[in-house]
Enzyme design. Structure first.
Site, PDB file in Angstrom:
ATOM      1  N   ARG A 185      83.126  22.940  59.720  1.00 53.78           N
ATOM      2  CA  ARG A 185      84.019  23.037  60.905  1.00 53.78           C
ATOM      3  C   ARG A 185      84.980  22.030  60.832  1.00 53.78           C
ATOM      4  O   ARG A 185      85.479  21.497  61.876  1.00 53.78           O
ATOM      5  CB  ARG A 185      83.044  22.570  62.114  1.00 53.78           C
ATOM      6  CG  ARG A 185      81.740  23.074  62.267  1.00 53.78           C
ATOM      7  CD  ARG A 185      81.702  24.849  62.187  1.00 53.78           C
ATOM      8  NE  ARG A 185      80.600  25.415  62.125  1.00 53.78           N
ATOM      9  CZ  ARG A 185      80.644  26.726  62.152  1.00 53.78           C
ATOM     10  NH1 ARG A 185      81.473  27.429  61.761  1.00 53.78           N
ATOM     11  NH2 ARG A 185      79.131  27.348  62.267  1.00 53.78           N
ATOM     12  N   GLU A 308      68.111  23.773  63.845  1.00 51.91           N
ATOM     13  CA  GLU A 308      68.988  25.075  62.930  1.00 51.91           C
ATOM     14  C   GLU A 308      68.285  25.039  61.606  1.00 51.91           C
ATOM     15  O   GLU A 308      69.145  24.818  60.618  1.00 51.91           O
ATOM     16  CB  GLU A 308      70.374  24.769  63.137  1.00 51.91           C
ATOM     17  CG  GLU A 308      70.962  24.723  64.295  1.00 51.91           C
ATOM     18  CD  GLU A 308      72.658  24.892  64.431  1.00 51.91           C
ATOM     19  OE1 GLU A 308      73.142  24.128  63.609  1.00 51.91           O
ATOM     20  OE2 GLU A 308      72.987  25.703  65.568  1.00 51.91           O
ATOM     21  N   ARG A 341      69.478  12.783  66.808  1.00 47.99           N
ATOM     22  CA  ARG A 341      70.255  13.864  67.521  1.00 47.99           C
ATOM     23  C   ARG A 341      69.466  14.584  68.567  1.00 47.99           C
ATOM     24  O   ARG A 341      68.169  15.068  68.151  1.00 47.99           O
ATOM     25  CB  ARG A 341      71.148  14.756  66.812  1.00 47.99           C
ATOM     26  CG  ARG A 341      72.446  14.143  66.059  1.00 47.99           C
ATOM     27  CD  ARG A 341      72.917  15.060  65.050  1.00 47.99           C
ATOM     28  NE  ARG A 341      74.068  15.619  65.706  1.00 47.99           N
ATOM     29  CZ  ARG A 341      74.405  16.989  65.535  1.00 47.99           C
ATOM     30  NH1 ARG A 341      73.552  17.731  64.871  1.00 47.99           N
ATOM     31  NH2 ARG A 341      75.425  17.593  65.943  1.00 47.99           N
ATOM     32  N   ASP A 382      76.920  23.909  73.250  1.00 49.15           N
ATOM     33  CA  ASP A 382      77.303  23.471  71.723  1.00 49.15           C
ATOM     34  C   ASP A 382      79.020  23.673  71.625  1.00 49.15           C
ATOM     35  O   ASP A 382      79.508  24.422  71.373  1.00 49.15           O
ATOM     36  CB  ASP A 382      76.990  24.496  70.861  1.00 49.15           C
ATOM     37  CG  ASP A 382      76.986  24.157  69.367  1.00 49.15           C
ATOM     38  OD1 ASP A 382      77.586  22.943  69.376  1.00 49.15           O
ATOM     39  OD2 ASP A 382      76.733  25.042  68.588  1.00 49.15           O
ATOM     40  N   GLU A 410      86.127  23.269  66.548  1.00 45.32           N
ATOM     41  CA  GLU A 410      85.335  24.499  66.348  1.00 45.32           C
ATOM     42  C   GLU A 410      85.426  25.584  66.995  1.00 45.32           C
ATOM     43  O   GLU A 410      85.859  26.748  66.619  1.00 45.32           O
ATOM     44  CB  GLU A 410      84.069  24.002  66.035  1.00 45.32           C
ATOM     45  CG  GLU A 410      82.880  25.148  65.702  1.00 45.32           C
ATOM     46  CD  GLU A 410      81.488  24.912  65.629  1.00 45.32           C
ATOM     47  OE1 GLU A 410      81.270  23.638  65.684  1.00 45.32           O
ATOM     48  OE2 GLU A 410      80.837  25.667  65.382  1.00 45.32           O
ATOM     49  N   TRP A 560      72.139  33.208  68.753  1.00 43.51           N
ATOM     50  CA  TRP A 560      73.581  33.074  68.277  1.00 43.51           C
ATOM     51  C   TRP A 560      74.499  34.155  68.422  1.00 43.51           C
ATOM     52  O   TRP A 560      75.232  34.438  67.821  1.00 43.51           O
ATOM     53  CB  TRP A 560      73.089  33.011  66.439  1.00 43.51           C
ATOM     54  CG  TRP A 560      72.765  31.651  66.132  1.00 43.51           C
ATOM     55  CD1 TRP A 560      72.717  30.501  66.709  1.00 43.51           C
ATOM     56  CD2 TRP A 560      72.506  31.146  64.630  1.00 43.51           C
ATOM     57  NE1 TRP A 560      72.306  29.254  66.010  1.00 43.51           N
ATOM     58  CE2 TRP A 560      71.975  29.832  64.802  1.00 43.51           C
ATOM     59  CE3 TRP A 560      72.547  31.823  63.695  1.00 43.51           C
ATOM     60  CZ2 TRP A 560      71.804  29.100  63.616  1.00 43.51           C
ATOM     61  CZ3 TRP A 560      72.060  30.953  62.448  1.00 43.51           C
ATOM     62  CH2 TRP A 560      71.705  29.749  62.501  1.00 43.51           C
TER      63      TRP A 560
HETATM   64  C1  BDP Z   1      77.247  23.902  65.734  1.00 44.59           C
HETATM   65  C2  BDP Z   1      78.201  23.899  64.280  1.00 44.59           C
HETATM   66  C3  BDP Z   1      77.369  23.852  63.333  1.00 44.59           C
HETATM   67  C4  BDP Z   1      76.727  22.511  63.436  1.00 44.59           C
HETATM   68  C5  BDP Z   1      75.874  22.102  64.481  1.00 44.59           C
HETATM   69  C6  BDP Z   1      75.464  20.819  64.709  1.00 44.59           C
HETATM   70  O1  BDP Z   1      78.457  25.410  64.533  1.00 44.59           O
HETATM   71  O2  BDP Z   1      78.010  23.819  62.382  1.00 44.59           O
HETATM   72  O3  BDP Z   1      75.673  22.083  62.134  1.00 44.59           O
HETATM   73  O4  BDP Z   1      76.670  22.637  65.659  1.00 44.59           O
HETATM   74  O5  BDP Z   1      75.925  20.019  65.756  1.00 44.59           O
HETATM   75  O6  BDP Z   1      78.399  23.677  66.749  1.00 44.59           O
HETATM   76  O7  BDP Z   1      74.328  20.491  64.162  1.00 44.59           O
END
Ligand code: BDP
Length: 713
Positions: A185, A308, A341, A382, A410, A560
């Site tokens: 990003r 993720e 996190r 997000d 992003e 997603w």
């Molecule tokens: C999302 C992004 C991804 C990040 C994720 C994160 O698309 O690339 O890895 O957040 O914060 O916004 O871990």
């Protein structure tokens, strides 16, 4: 060739015209130190006739050097450095320990902590002096930047009585930078960390990076991506990180690393990374010891776990607290912290994605060690153009939470859209959580005052890269700047910060400052209008997140896709998060939930409504959507006109750079509008409101556009 010649000619003519603006490429950021106009320079010079800086620490040395550099740029001459005040108008800097002059003044430093400072106009031995004093050398450095900023923005230096201290302890950038120098990003070139050449080659940029951050009070940086490779924790990479830490240390900036939870398996040869396994715990302890041998002031770890696809404690049936505490225990003897996190959600869960972090973390309140802080994104989804504040803020009385903002854009048009994020940050920070009654704003949760937490923090996902202008565009520097200033004081005003930045970065002329600050402050809402008005969210292109993609459906996981979030159908549009739907609203204190749900800005975030639903303007939802999308485009056109009129105030290079990006922004705003209207009209089946042009293409045209080489992935 021809073009080069033309450019050279243009440059000469600019230089030739007296006092005209020199070409600039943005590298100097807000630390440009260009000459003050002659009339005012005289007054400043009288107050800066000599520099008195005792004490020899590296931090005091860089403070002194910055002051010398700044004053010589701004005032045309570097004041001589003397050991004691010998002339009128001295600038004296130091701590009570480093400087006899400072000690003798008995300044009220007790309440300012390690990072605060005082700037005062005093008399020393019968002579006028301005003293910059602090409890620690880094406080002196922060005060030095403050003093320079005052001259840069043409504020008076006489009769100063300033006492400043940060309200947040950990003020950190998060680099989503990979070891191959790609940046997740990232829209500003490659990673500034040249891992391949480290530790032997030190890029001069690291020093300027440190200066820029220190000027804002940023005191930490996480060097590698949260989607971490365990390689960062191997001996060669620890040595590389140590070399960076050595450069940043004099500027008061600590280095942190993102830790991959499965590192004990990946690089440690263990069969498990179960946080309750003694061998795993021992491995992390030894790893922490090894890091601290190389980097004695290492800040600690940032962890993305069970999110993720990242490994984490839940792989072993353990909790986030188990995982965080294990790492916390490893760094505790060295004074390190763990930033864990809360950005977790699982597609195996049928639950509304935005509810999952709260559900996961609230039951763990009180279970974390005292050197663990949970890092929470500003909103529960997000980093969207607009989200209500994250319901975790205020919901964990026993667990300190730190804010995570995204500085890199992003979801906000990458580096080519002029979107000043100050208002977005401020909107979140000023939101009232209504935990412990009225006025418990997110800012007060973050600064620790609501529940009396000592460990506090704010993280910004960096937009810094190898581009000459650092941030991908000149105006994106303002987002780095605003993040830093708000991390220092989360109660600050985004407009005041924009004004300060615009003065530092471009010009103090009110004819420039006023229209440009207005444009910056309005730019966030403009972007919301042309991307996601009325509470729409997550309708961007798949995976690269570039451009509109309301049609995105199917694929590996529902959460997603866009259709999961907007739910458009012939009956209506929006995600019902009230009691009749996912009831996400119940994760807020009742007053906060009611306020958010009643705010039209969040309409389709909380409610599913029919196309003829009447909104505040008296229009139907459908008409209002078209109006807002169109308004967004018109507002970008207006931004272009504003900027065009600023040519006399800005050097030609930066003026042209910004103008070119604004043209892209207008084109893309139009694209967002047309594609979204074409898509949603399939469901609304309503005509365009009178006077509004239909999209020039059918929705199939927009859907067919594809961008395999979009940056940032
Ligand atoms: C999302 C992004 C991804 C990040 C994720 C994160 O698309 O690339 O890895 O957040 O914060 O916004 O871990």
């Amino acid at each position: 060739m021809k073009r080069l010649v033309l450019m050279a000619a243009a440059a000469t003519s600019v230089l030739g015209s007296a006092g005209a603006v020199r070409a600039e490429d943005g590298y100097d950021l807000w630390l440009r130190y260009r000459p003050v106009e002659a009339a005012q320079a005289q007054g400043y010079r009288a107050l800066a006739t000599e520099l008195v800086a005792e004490g020899g620490s590296p931090t005091l040395a860089v403070a002194r050097a910055e002051l010398a550099r700044g004053l010589s740029g701004l005032l045309g001459a570097e004041p001589p450095a003397t050991p004691t005040v010998s002339r009128d108008g001295a600038i004296v800097l130091g701590t009570p320990a480093s400087s006899k002059a400072v000690a003798g003044l008995k300044l009220p430093l007790e309440r300012l902590g390690p990072d605060g400072y005082v700037i005062r106009s005093v008399t020393l031995g019968g002579r006028r002096a301005t003293v910059i004093a602090a409890n620690s050398d880094v406080g002196v450095l922060y005060g030095t930047f403050d003093l320079l900023r005052r001259i840069q923005t043409r504020r008076p230096l006489a009769d100063l009585d300033v006492a400043e201290a940060p309200k947040v302890t950990l003020r950190v950038l998060n680099h989503w930078d990979n070891l191959d120098r790609s940046v997740e990003r990232g829209y500003s070139g490659q990673s500034i960390w040249d891992w391949w050449k480290l530790p032997d080659a030190i890029d001069a940029r690291y020093v300027d990076y440190a200066r820029a951050n220190a000027s804002l009070g940023i005191n930490g940086t996480v060097l590698n991506n949260v989607n971490a490779k365990a390689d960062s924790l191997t001996a060669p990479y620890i040595a590389k990180a140590a070399a960076v830490a050595d450069v940043l240390r004099p500027y008061g900036i600590k280095v942190y690393l993102s830790a991959r939870f499965s590192a004990p398996i990946d690089i440690g040869g263990l069969k498990t990374s179960d946080p309750l396994d003694p061998a795993v715990r021992a491995w992390w302890k030894a790893k922490a010891d090894e890091i601290y041998r190389a980097i004695p002031d290492f800040g600690g770890f940032l962890v993305k776990a069970n999110s993720e696809g990242q490994p984490g404690p839940q792989d072993y049936g353990r909790t986030h607290a188990d995982g965080a505490n294990m790492l916390g225990e490893a760094v505790a003897p060295h004074g390190g912290v763990v930033m864990w996190r809360a950005f977790v959600y699982s597609h195996e869960q049928p639950e509304d994605r935005i509810k999952q972090a709260y559900n996961e973390f609230v039951p763990l309140d009180g279970k974390f060690r005292d050197n663990v802080i949970v890092q929470v994104k500003n909103g529960p989804l997000d980093f969207q153009p607009r989200e209500p504040f994250h319901p975790l803020f205020g919901a964990t009385p026993k667990t300190p939470l730190m804010m995570e903002f995204q500085i890199t854009k992003e979801y906000l048009g990458f580096a080519t859209h002029l979107v000043y994020q100050g208002p977005l940050y401020e909107e979140t920070l000023q939101a009232d959580t209504w935990r412990k009654g009225r006025g418990a704003t997110v800012a007060k949760v973050v600064d620790g005052s609501v529940y009396g937490h000592k460990l506090t923090g704010m993280a910004g996902v960096a937009n810094v890269g190898s581009d000459r202008n650092w941030s991908g565009s000149h105006f994106d520097q303002a987002n780095w700047y605003a993040f830093g200033r708000l991390a220092w004081d989360p109660h600050g005003s985004s407009r005041a910060i924009a004004e300060e930045w615009a003065r530092l970065t471009f010009s103090n002329d009110p004819a420039f400052v006023r229209p440009v600050v207005d444009m910056m402050v309005a730019s966030r809402e403009t972007m919301v209008n042309y991307m996601t008005p009325l509470g729409l969210h997550h309708i961007m292109g798949r995976s690269h997140h570039y451009g509109p993609g309301p049609w995105v459906a199917g694929g590996e996981r529902a959460d997603w896709t866009s259709v999961y979030y907007h739910r458009a159908s012939p009956e209506g549009i929006g995600f019902d998060r009230m009691a009749t739907g996912s009831n996400a609203v119940a994760q807020y204190a009742p007053q906060a939930g009611r306020a958010l749900a009643a705010d039209e800005k969040n309409l389709l975030w909380f409610h599913r409504v029919d196309w003829d639903h009447k909104v505040a303007s008296g229009r139907t939802l459908w008409d209002e959507l078209v109006v807002r999308y169109s308004q967004g485009v018109q507002e970008v056109a207006a931004m272009r006109r504003t900027w065009a009129a600023m040519a006399a105030h800005v050097d030609p290079q930066r003026h042209a750079d910004v103008a070119a990006y604004l043209a892209i922004q207008e084109k893309e705003a139009q694209w967002w509008r047309d594609a979204c209207i074409a898509y949603f009209q399939q469901f609304s089946k309503r005509p365009m409101p009178a006077g509004y042009a239909p999209p020039p293409h059918p929705v199939s045209y927009y859907e067919a556009l594809n961008f395999p080489y979009a940056p940032g992935i």
